[in-house]
Design an enzyme around this catalytic site. Structure first.
Site, PDB file in Angstrom:
ATOM      1  N   GLY A   1      21.420  24.678 -10.925  1.00  0.00           N
ATOM      2  CA  GLY A   1      22.460  23.909 -10.251  1.00  0.00           C
ATOM      3  C   GLY A   1      22.265  23.791  -8.751  1.00  0.00           C
TER       4      GLY A   1
ATOM      5  CB  SER B   1      17.144  22.052 -10.406  1.00  0.00           C
ATOM      6  OG  SER B   1      18.289  22.680  -9.861  1.00  0.00           O
TER       7      SER B   1
ATOM      8  CG  ASN C   1      24.331  24.751 -20.685  1.00  0.00           C
ATOM      9  OD1 ASN C   1      25.466  24.597 -21.146  1.00  0.00           O
ATOM     10  ND2 ASN C   1      24.008  25.775 -19.907  1.00  0.00           N
ATOM     11  CD1 TRP C   2      25.624  18.436 -22.387  1.00  0.00           C
ATOM     12  CD2 TRP C   2      27.518  17.632 -23.279  1.00  0.00           C
ATOM     13  NE1 TRP C   2      25.301  17.331 -23.144  1.00  0.00           N
ATOM     14  CE2 TRP C   2      26.439  16.828 -23.700  1.00  0.00           C
ATOM     15  CE3 TRP C   2      28.803  17.329 -23.723  1.00  0.00           C
ATOM     16  CZ2 TRP C   2      26.620  15.721 -24.547  1.00  0.00           C
ATOM     17  CZ3 TRP C   2      28.982  16.229 -24.561  1.00  0.00           C
ATOM     18  CH2 TRP C   2      27.902  15.427 -24.962  1.00  0.00           C
ATOM     19  CE  LYS C   3      24.796  24.936 -16.547  1.00  0.00           C
ATOM     20  NZ  LYS C   3      24.298  25.483 -15.301  1.00  0.00           N
TER      21      LYS C   3
ATOM     22  CD  GLU D   1      26.157  28.552 -15.092  1.00  0.00           C
ATOM     23  OE1 GLU D   1      26.708  28.054 -16.091  1.00  0.00           O
ATOM     24  OE2 GLU D   1      25.365  27.921 -14.363  1.00  0.00           O
TER      25      GLU D   1
ATOM     26  CD  GLU E   1      18.640  28.114 -17.978  1.00  0.00           C
ATOM     27  OE1 GLU E   1      18.556  26.890 -17.982  1.00  0.00           O
ATOM     28  OE2 GLU E   1      19.721  28.715 -18.040  1.00  0.00           O
TER      29      GLU E   1
ATOM     30  CG  HIS F   1      23.656  30.040 -18.980  1.00  0.00           C
ATOM     31  ND1 HIS F   1      24.144  30.140 -17.703  1.00  0.00           N
ATOM     32  CD2 HIS F   1      22.858  28.942 -19.010  1.00  0.00           C
ATOM     33  CE1 HIS F   1      23.653  29.131 -16.984  1.00  0.00           C
ATOM     34  NE2 HIS F   1      22.872  28.392 -17.752  1.00  0.00           N
TER      35      HIS F   1
HETATM   36  P1  PGA Z   1      20.830  22.892 -14.126  1.00  0.00           P
HETATM   37  O1  PGA Z   1      21.348  23.994 -15.164  1.00  0.00           O
HETATM   38  O2  PGA Z   1      19.890  21.998 -14.869  1.00  0.00           O
HETATM   39  O3  PGA Z   1      22.074  22.176 -13.684  1.00  0.00           O
HETATM   40  O4  PGA Z   1      20.166  23.623 -13.015  1.00  0.00           O
HETATM   41  C1  PGA Z   1      20.478  24.568 -16.103  1.00  0.00           C
HETATM   42  C2  PGA Z   1      21.200  25.610 -16.903  1.00  0.00           C
HETATM   43  O5  PGA Z   1      21.996  26.360 -16.312  1.00  0.00           O
HETATM   44  O6  PGA Z   1      21.021  25.727 -18.122  1.00  0.00           O
END
Ligand code: PGA
Length: 262
Positions: A184, A224, A13-15, A105, A178, A103
């Site tokens: 993150g 992470s 997931n490149w966000k 976010e 998640e 997600h």
């Molecule tokens: P992260 O993000 O690996 O940077 O913790 C995972 C995600 O939000 O899909």
């Protein structure tokens, strides 16, 4: 069905990172390091920002590398006056094979509700050609974890995401656990913590759709995950892959996580 029957899935997931040029370079690096026969044992997905979907697809198509390209989000309506949104048909037509849905976010920063997630999942599975499958994200906050109510909370998210669907509808769907406190932050869930929740999700799926569906649906861990911790997490019985943020922005790290799933 035992775990070995479920093909592992590693999804990046490149966000909201990179630019058109940087995305093209990153997918090219991944493609160069990728060995095609890995696809016999593992499925791989990258989810770049919307504007980088086409260049990513073009690079992979040119290199004949069968890594799936997915969207990070999608809207449930087919078309119309929905400024800024992208439909299932648009991403399907481009060549995308999946989309992340719900997600954390999107839930916390953009107000996405369980009902929205459900509409998105339904829109994605509505086309019986099943070309675009959802990777449905669920997970608890640190407060809920500390309170001890996280399993209940996550089960409700799973319930809501799949509301109104039957086992035929959900065939091919993927769930990603998640924990928000691990995203993150560099603070990964321990393999035991991740396994506890992924197992509980599988039990919930069995309750909703029966054992066969629950045993065949892939459940990922995200938060992470990196090349140092992937192998242990992936060795757990109910963890069938990973949804990787930061570590998927580095081609070598991403490749090493794929190797951990082989
Ligand atoms: P992260 O993000 O690996 O940077 O913790 C995972 C995600 O939000 O899909």
């Amino acid at each position: 069905m035992d775990k070995s029957k479920r093909k592992p899935l590693i999804a990046g997931n490149w966000k909201m990172n990179g630019t058109y040029g940087a995305a093209t370079v990153l997918v090219q690096q991944i493609s160069n390091l990728f060995e095609k026969d890995w696809l016999d044992t593992v499925d791989v997905v990258i989810c770049p920002p919307f504007i980088d979907l086409k260049p990513a697809l073009s690079v992979l198509e040119f290199d004949k590398v069968n890594i799936c390209v997915g969207a990070q989000n999608v809207y449930w309506e087919e078309s119309g006056a929905f400024t800024g949104e992208i439909s299932v048909n648009m991403i399907r037509d481009l060549g995308c094979g999946c989309s992340i849905v719900g997600h954390s976010e999107r839930r916390s920063l953009f107000g996405e509700t369980n009902e929205d997630v459900n509409k998105k999942v339904r829109a994605l599975v509505a086309d019986k050609r099943r070309v675009v499958y959802p990777i449905i994200c669920v997970g608890e906050s640190l407060a809920l974890r500390e309170e001890g109510t996280y399993l209940d909370y996550i089960n409700k998210q799973v319930d809501a995401a799949f509301a109104g669907m039957d086992s035929f509808d959900v065939d091919g769907c993927v769930v990603a656990y998640e924990p928000i406190w691990a995203i993150g932050t560099g603070r990964t869930a321990t393999p035991e913590q991740a396994q506890e929740v992924c197992h509980s999700i599988r039990c919930k799926l069995a309750e909703l759709f029966g054992d066969d569906t629950a045993q065949s649906m892939r459940i990922l861990y995200g938060g992470s995950m990196n090349e140092g911790n992937a192998e242990l997490l992936l060795s757990e019985d109910d963890i069938d892959g990973g949804l990787i943020g930061s570590a998927s922005l580095n081609a070598k790290s991403f490749i090493n996580i794929i190797k951990a799933a082989l």
